[in-house]
Write a protein that holds these residues in place. Structure first.
Motif, PDB file in Angstrom:
ATOM      1  N   VAL A 212       0.950  -1.174   0.085  1.00  0.00           N
ATOM      2  CA  VAL A 212       0.053  -0.050   0.039  1.00  0.00           C
ATOM      3  C   VAL A 212       0.921   1.284  -0.028  1.00  0.00           C
ATOM      4  O   VAL A 212       1.806   1.396   0.967  1.00  0.00           O
ATOM      5  N   GLY A 213       0.944   2.070  -1.094  1.00  0.00           N
ATOM      6  CA  GLY A 213       1.741   3.261  -1.236  1.00  0.00           C
ATOM      7  C   GLY A 213       1.186   4.275  -0.336  1.00  0.00           C
ATOM      8  O   GLY A 213       0.062   4.624  -0.429  1.00  0.00           O
ATOM      9  N   ASN A 214       1.909   4.944   0.454  1.00  0.00           N
ATOM     10  CA  ASN A 214       1.187   5.956   1.253  1.00  0.00           C
ATOM     11  C   ASN A 214       2.028   7.298   1.146  1.00  0.00           C
ATOM     12  O   ASN A 214       3.214   7.310   0.684  1.00  0.00           O
ATOM     13  N   LYS A 215       1.272   8.120   1.405  1.00  0.00           N
ATOM     14  CA  LYS A 215       1.961   9.679   1.170  1.00  0.00           C
ATOM     15  C   LYS A 215       2.433   9.960  -0.144  1.00  0.00           C
ATOM     16  O   LYS A 215       3.485  10.469  -0.508  1.00  0.00           O
ATOM     17  N   VAL A 216       1.796   9.312  -1.073  1.00  0.00           N
ATOM     18  CA  VAL A 216       1.931   9.589  -2.668  1.00  0.00           C
ATOM     19  C   VAL A 216       1.346  10.725  -2.940  1.00  0.00           C
ATOM     20  O   VAL A 216       0.163  11.215  -3.021  1.00  0.00           O
ATOM     21  N   GLN A 217       2.204  11.818  -3.502  1.00  0.00           N
ATOM     22  CA  GLN A 217       1.846  13.150  -3.738  1.00  0.00           C
ATOM     23  C   GLN A 217       1.544  13.475  -5.236  1.00  0.00           C
ATOM     24  O   GLN A 217       1.056  14.493  -5.503  1.00  0.00           O
ATOM     25  N   PRO A 219       2.417  11.864  -9.924  1.00  0.00           N
ATOM     26  CA  PRO A 219       2.708  10.867 -10.783  1.00  0.00           C
ATOM     27  C   PRO A 219       4.277  10.308 -10.526  1.00  0.00           C
ATOM     28  O   PRO A 219       4.334   9.277 -10.627  1.00  0.00           O
ATOM     29  N   ASP A 220       5.076  11.375 -10.034  1.00  0.00           N
ATOM     30  CA  ASP A 220       6.364  10.958  -9.960  1.00  0.00           C
ATOM     31  C   ASP A 220       6.628   9.792  -8.652  1.00  0.00           C
ATOM     32  O   ASP A 220       7.381   8.797  -8.722  1.00  0.00           O
ATOM     33  N   ASP A 221       5.733   9.908  -7.715  1.00  0.00           N
ATOM     34  CA  ASP A 221       5.823   9.287  -6.389  1.00  0.00           C
ATOM     35  C   ASP A 221       5.404   7.846  -7.162  1.00  0.00           C
ATOM     36  O   ASP A 221       5.801   6.767  -6.688  1.00  0.00           O
ATOM     37  N   LEU A 222       4.012   7.895  -7.675  1.00  0.00           N
ATOM     38  CA  LEU A 222       3.409   6.567  -8.076  1.00  0.00           C
ATOM     39  C   LEU A 222       4.411   5.798  -9.161  1.00  0.00           C
ATOM     40  O   LEU A 222       4.592   4.626  -9.021  1.00  0.00           O
ATOM     41  N   ALA A 223       5.244   6.553 -10.122  1.00  0.00           N
ATOM     42  CA  ALA A 223       5.995   5.866 -10.785  1.00  0.00           C
ATOM     43  C   ALA A 223       7.040   5.153 -10.125  1.00  0.00           C
ATOM     44  O   ALA A 223       7.613   4.226 -10.400  1.00  0.00           O
ATOM     45  N   PHE A 224       7.740   5.776  -9.201  1.00  0.00           N
ATOM     46  CA  PHE A 224       8.775   5.506  -8.124  1.00  0.00           C
ATOM     47  C   PHE A 224       8.412   3.921  -7.553  1.00  0.00           C
ATOM     48  O   PHE A 224       8.987   3.021  -7.914  1.00  0.00           O
ATOM     49  N   LEU A 225       7.225   4.226  -7.051  1.00  0.00           N
ATOM     50  CA  LEU A 225       6.604   2.950  -6.143  1.00  0.00           C
ATOM     51  C   LEU A 225       6.213   1.632  -7.349  1.00  0.00           C
ATOM     52  O   LEU A 225       6.918   0.448  -6.910  1.00  0.00           O
ATOM     53  N   SER A 226       6.003   2.055  -8.501  1.00  0.00           N
ATOM     54  CA  SER A 226       5.511   1.086  -9.406  1.00  0.00           C
ATOM     55  C   SER A 226       6.715   0.198  -9.924  1.00  0.00           C
ATOM     56  O   SER A 226       6.876  -0.750 -10.051  1.00  0.00           O
ATOM     57  N   ALA A 227       7.908   1.190 -10.210  1.00  0.00           N
ATOM     58  CA  ALA A 227       9.191   0.591 -10.581  1.00  0.00           C
ATOM     59  C   ALA A 227       9.798  -0.318  -9.609  1.00  0.00           C
ATOM     60  O   ALA A 227      10.555  -1.308  -9.715  1.00  0.00           O
ATOM     61  N   GLU A 228       9.582   0.117  -8.215  1.00  0.00           N
ATOM     62  CA  GLU A 228      10.384  -0.633  -7.221  1.00  0.00           C
ATOM     63  C   GLU A 228       9.829  -1.778  -6.633  1.00  0.00           C
ATOM     64  O   GLU A 228      10.371  -2.962  -6.346  1.00  0.00           O
ATOM     65  N   VAL A 229       8.350  -1.970  -6.847  1.00  0.00           N
ATOM     66  CA  VAL A 229       7.707  -3.014  -6.250  1.00  0.00           C
ATOM     67  C   VAL A 229       6.840  -3.685  -7.152  1.00  0.00           C
ATOM     68  O   VAL A 229       6.267  -4.883  -6.971  1.00  0.00           O
ATOM     69  N   GLY A 230       6.675  -3.324  -8.406  1.00  0.00           N
ATOM     70  CA  GLY A 230       6.122  -3.983  -9.504  1.00  0.00           C
ATOM     71  C   GLY A 230       4.533  -4.316  -9.096  1.00  0.00           C
ATOM     72  O   GLY A 230       3.741  -3.410  -8.810  1.00  0.00           O
ATOM     73  N   ASP A 231       4.277  -5.600  -9.595  1.00  0.00           N
ATOM     74  CA  ASP A 231       2.863  -5.895  -9.395  1.00  0.00           C
ATOM     75  C   ASP A 231       2.391  -6.167  -8.082  1.00  0.00           C
ATOM     76  O   ASP A 231       1.168  -6.328  -7.712  1.00  0.00           O
ATOM     77  N   ASP A 232       3.313  -5.982  -6.929  1.00  0.00           N
ATOM     78  CA  ASP A 232       3.019  -6.186  -5.676  1.00  0.00           C
ATOM     79  C   ASP A 232       2.039  -4.812  -5.082  1.00  0.00           C
ATOM     80  O   ASP A 232       1.677  -5.093  -4.155  1.00  0.00           O
ATOM     81  N   LEU A 233       2.377  -3.894  -5.854  1.00  0.00           N
ATOM     82  CA  LEU A 233       1.632  -2.396  -5.425  1.00  0.00           C
ATOM     83  C   LEU A 233       0.105  -2.989  -5.842  1.00  0.00           C
ATOM     84  O   LEU A 233      -0.211  -2.945  -6.841  1.00  0.00           O
ATOM     85  N   LEU A 234      -0.500  -2.559  -4.764  1.00  0.00           N
ATOM     86  CA  LEU A 234      -1.730  -2.943  -4.914  1.00  0.00           C
ATOM     87  C   LEU A 234      -2.914  -1.505  -4.940  1.00  0.00           C
ATOM     88  O   LEU A 234      -3.845  -1.402  -5.726  1.00  0.00           O
ATOM     89  N   VAL A 235      -2.385  -0.428  -4.061  1.00  0.00           N
ATOM     90  CA  VAL A 235      -2.963   0.722  -4.219  1.00  0.00           C
ATOM     91  C   VAL A 235      -2.359   1.796  -3.340  1.00  0.00           C
ATOM     92  O   VAL A 235      -1.601   1.351  -2.748  1.00  0.00           O
ATOM     93  N   THR A 236      -2.635   3.041  -3.731  1.00  0.00           N
ATOM     94  CA  THR A 236      -1.932   4.120  -2.946  1.00  0.00           C
ATOM     95  C   THR A 236      -3.006   5.060  -2.323  1.00  0.00           C
ATOM     96  O   THR A 236      -4.137   5.009  -2.775  1.00  0.00           O
ATOM     97  N   VAL A 237      -2.411   5.838  -1.488  1.00  0.00           N
ATOM     98  CA  VAL A 237      -3.234   6.533  -0.484  1.00  0.00           C
ATOM     99  C   VAL A 237      -2.386   7.902  -0.490  1.00  0.00           C
ATOM    100  O   VAL A 237      -0.970   8.199  -0.220  1.00  0.00           O
ATOM    101  N   GLY A 238      -3.164   9.108  -0.766  1.00  0.00           N
ATOM    102  CA  GLY A 238      -2.416  10.360  -0.683  1.00  0.00           C
ATOM    103  C   GLY A 238      -2.585  11.234   0.576  1.00  0.00           C
ATOM    104  O   GLY A 238      -3.184  10.560   1.666  1.00  0.00           O
ATOM    105  N   HIS A 239      -2.748  12.637   0.700  1.00  0.00           N
ATOM    106  CA  HIS A 239      -2.956  13.367   1.674  1.00  0.00           C
ATOM    107  C   HIS A 239      -4.415  13.236   2.304  1.00  0.00           C
ATOM    108  O   HIS A 239      -5.439  13.075   1.228  1.00  0.00           O
ATOM    109  N   SER A 240      -4.807  13.434   3.255  1.00  0.00           N
ATOM    110  CA  SER A 240      -6.019  13.202   4.078  1.00  0.00           C
ATOM    111  C   SER A 240      -6.398  14.379   5.041  1.00  0.00           C
ATOM    112  O   SER A 240      -5.723  14.144   6.019  1.00  0.00           O
ATOM    113  N   ASP A 241      -7.085  15.260   4.572  1.00  0.00           N
ATOM    114  CA  ASP A 241      -7.558  16.203   5.496  1.00  0.00           C
ATOM    115  C   ASP A 241      -8.204  15.570   6.835  1.00  0.00           C
ATOM    116  O   ASP A 241      -8.045  16.070   8.265  1.00  0.00           O
ATOM    117  N   TRP A 242      -9.160  14.426   6.637  1.00  0.00           N
ATOM    118  CA  TRP A 242      -9.651  13.533   7.860  1.00  0.00           C
ATOM    119  C   TRP A 242      -8.622  13.066   8.655  1.00  0.00           C
ATOM    120  O   TRP A 242      -8.773  13.327   9.885  1.00  0.00           O
TER     121      TRP A 242
END
Length: 329
Positions: A212-217, A219-242
């Motif tokens: 679970v990618g967290n603190k993803v801000q 496309p560059d963050d998403l691309a980094f995680l995708s390149a590093e963990v491949g198909d194991d990346l299930l979903v990402t979570v960004g900033h949350s005011d809640w």
């Protein structure tokens, strides 16, 4: 279903595990939540104030009770004193379920009311000043492992564990006790380093691991995680005011969590539901026995003064049919 949240310190695993617990509770599913991190923050993340969180009973302090109850009338276990954290169940052992009442829950669990529903919360207990120099945190987590070894859970009922940070979870066989392990990773080199450790250790044991990618801000963050963990990346979570409001003590209804993050939680639930079809109780039991024999030979036999290999019941398989057999009173 047994779910672990892991990751390096500061990755947000406690926050993500608490959000997932809230998501499950909102569906009225029965949930047991366990804080097994050396930094005990899950209670606060679920809305307890400081006094309420500090008042949670420590599972480690109730280890004799836990052992005595789980031993039941198992003839292979001479006494509770000869049980170690990896002791497997056998004929005559008492088993835990997610629902219902038993002395372990009565002593160690407290009900936490949420916006929608409620959960049982248990905690290993904090690492205190009296532990310094005489104990390690794994001795406290051993109470959780023993309970996991005796837990029978089914579809649509959940045990969620906020694990200790980093690779410390591999100090015992507890990392094999879960149907699904969610590794929370930030889009940084340190964030993915823990993933690589988990991936390497878990490979030989068939551990289901998703990132679970967290603190993803962006496309560059998403691309980094995708390149590093491949198909194991299930979903990402960004900033949350809640989440930010919750961390400031300004609780808002869970229904106000951002839709993008609510969708991420639904994705986690779908992944857990799919894992049910892949359950292999025989493999689960074999792995339990494997780590018990390793611990017995490494330190357990010497510490207890008995041959702990004799505790293994070769005919016993822990599965959902086990609870159909009446448990000893």
């Amino acid at each position: 279903m047994k779910i672990a949240f892991v990751g390096k310190g500061g990755s947000g695993k406690t926050t993500l595990s608490s959000l997932f617990i809230r998501h499950l509770a909102a569906t009225r599913a029965p949930v047991v939540a366990v804080d097994a991190d050396i930094n005990q923050h899950l209670g606060a993340a679920l809305g307890l104030d400081d006094a309420e969180a500090a008042a949670l009973p420590a599972m480690g302090a109730h280890l004799p009770l836990i052992k005595d109850y789980l031993r039941g009338t198992n003839p292979r276990i001479a006494s509770a004193d000869t049980m170690i954290k990896t002791t497997p169940p056998g004929e005559g052992s008492r088993l835990l379920t997610i629902g219902g009442s038993n002395p372990v829950y009565e002593a160690c669990a407290r009900t936490v009311r949420l916006d929608d529903g409620a959960v049982r919360l248990m905690a290993t207990g904090p690492f205190t000043e009296s532990d310094l120099g005489v104990a390690c945190y794994h001795s406290k987590v051993g109470a959780v492992e023993l309970c996991l070894n005796h837990l029978v859970d089914g579809r649509d009922e959940f045990l969620v564990v906020d694990m200790t940070a980093g690779s410390d979870s591999f100090a015992s066989g507890m990392f094999t006790r879960f149907d699904m392990t969610f590794l929370v990773a930030e889009p940084t080199r340190k964030g993915v380093a823990v993933y690589r450790q988990y991936k390497e250790y878990a490979r030989d044991f068939g551990v289901a691991l998703r990132v679970v990618g967290n603190k993803v801000q962006g496309p560059d963050d998403l691309a980094f995680l995708s390149a590093e963990v491949g198909d194991d990346l299930l979903v990402t979570v960004g900033h949350s005011d809640w989440v930010r409001a919750m961390e400031k003590g300004r609780a808002r209804p869970f229904a106000e969590l951002e839709e993008s993050n609510r969708q991420a939680l639904r994705t986690l639930r779908e992944e857990v539901d799919a894992a049910y079809e892949r359950r292999d109780w025989q493999r689960y039991t074999r792995q339990m026995v494997h780590f018990h024999l390793r611990n017995a030979a490494s330190w357990g036999n010497e510490r207890t003064g008995v041959d702990l290999a004799a505790q293994v019941d070769p005919a016993f398989v822990l599965d959902e049919r086990s609870v159909a057999t009446p448990q000893p009173a």
